[in-house]
Enzyme design. Structure first.
Site, PDB file in Angstrom:
ATOM      1  N   THR A  21     -25.573  71.571   4.486  1.00  8.76           N
ATOM      2  CA  THR A  21     -24.849  71.272   3.251  1.00  8.76           C
ATOM      3  C   THR A  21     -23.345  71.117   3.487  1.00  8.76           C
ATOM      4  O   THR A  21     -22.807  71.523   4.507  1.00  8.76           O
ATOM      5  CB  THR A  21     -25.062  72.390   2.214  1.00  8.76           C
ATOM      6  OG1 THR A  21     -24.505  73.605   2.701  1.00  8.76           O
ATOM      7  CG2 THR A  21     -26.541  72.579   1.898  1.00  8.76           C
ATOM      8  N   ASP A  22     -22.719  70.522   2.490  1.00 13.88           N
ATOM      9  CA  ASP A  22     -21.257  70.411   2.508  1.00 13.88           C
ATOM     10  C   ASP A  22     -20.668  71.627   1.790  1.00 13.88           C
ATOM     11  O   ASP A  22     -21.391  72.560   1.433  1.00 13.88           O
ATOM     12  CB  ASP A  22     -20.813  69.088   1.875  1.00 13.88           C
ATOM     13  CG  ASP A  22     -21.229  68.941   0.410  1.00 13.88           C
ATOM     14  OD1 ASP A  22     -21.600  69.959  -0.234  1.00 13.88           O
ATOM     15  OD2 ASP A  22     -21.192  67.813  -0.099  1.00 13.88           O
ATOM     16  N   ALA A  23     -19.389  71.613   1.558  1.00 16.46           N
ATOM     17  CA  ALA A  23     -18.707  72.756   0.937  1.00 16.46           C
ATOM     18  C   ALA A  23     -19.216  73.047  -0.477  1.00 16.46           C
ATOM     19  O   ALA A  23     -19.119  74.173  -0.954  1.00 16.46           O
ATOM     20  CB  ALA A  23     -17.199  72.516   0.905  1.00 16.46           C
TER      21      ALA A  23
END
Length: 147
Positions: A21-23
């Protein structure tokens, strides 16, 4: 995992981890390609052909081209169902149609097509798909048309 039949493509289950995942906790777009790669690899394994075994026989499968469409985001901890359906088999290539769905509600998240070329390990030149592998795909439900 289940075998590909005329009505149901092969399906691989996986989970979204933090590293995917991203932030914001949403799956980074390129990771859908990794999920689909794993499903193609598991499809071969389900037919009795491990990538490591094939490499020892002077055979690699390499992605020639890919196309992906993104419909909805997957998030941290989602369980995914990733299909890998061979829709065309030629002398030295396979075309896969793939989907990534969220297991909880069967929502389509991403779909794509991949042309995978069969090449020699040493020089990456095209080579025919071995007859045993061709037969395994046909016996698992791939129509012999498209050759």
């Amino acid at each position: 995992m289940r075998a590909e039949t005329a009505g149901q493509p092969f399906t691989h289950r996986c989970r979204v981890y933090y590293e995917d995942t991203d932030a914001g906790g949403i799956v980074y777009y390129v990771n859908y390609l990794k999920f689909m790669e794993r499903a193609r690899t598991e499809r071969l394994r389900s037919l009795g052909f491990a990538q490591s075994q094939l490499a020892g026989q002077d055979l690699l499968f390499v992605v020639h081209s890919s196309e992906a469409r993104y419909h909805a985001p997957a998030r941290l901890d989602d369980e995914l169902l990733v299909t890998a359906e061979v829709v065309e088999m030629k002398r030295a290539s396979l075309r896969f149609r793939q989907q990534v769905r969220r297991a909880q509600d069967d929502l389509l998240l991403c779909e794509g097509q991949f042309l995978v070329a069969c090449v020699r390990t040493e020089n990456l030149k095209p080579r025919p798909i071995p007859e045993a592998l061709r037969t395994a795909f046909v016996e698992s439900g791939l129509p012999p048309a498209g050759e």
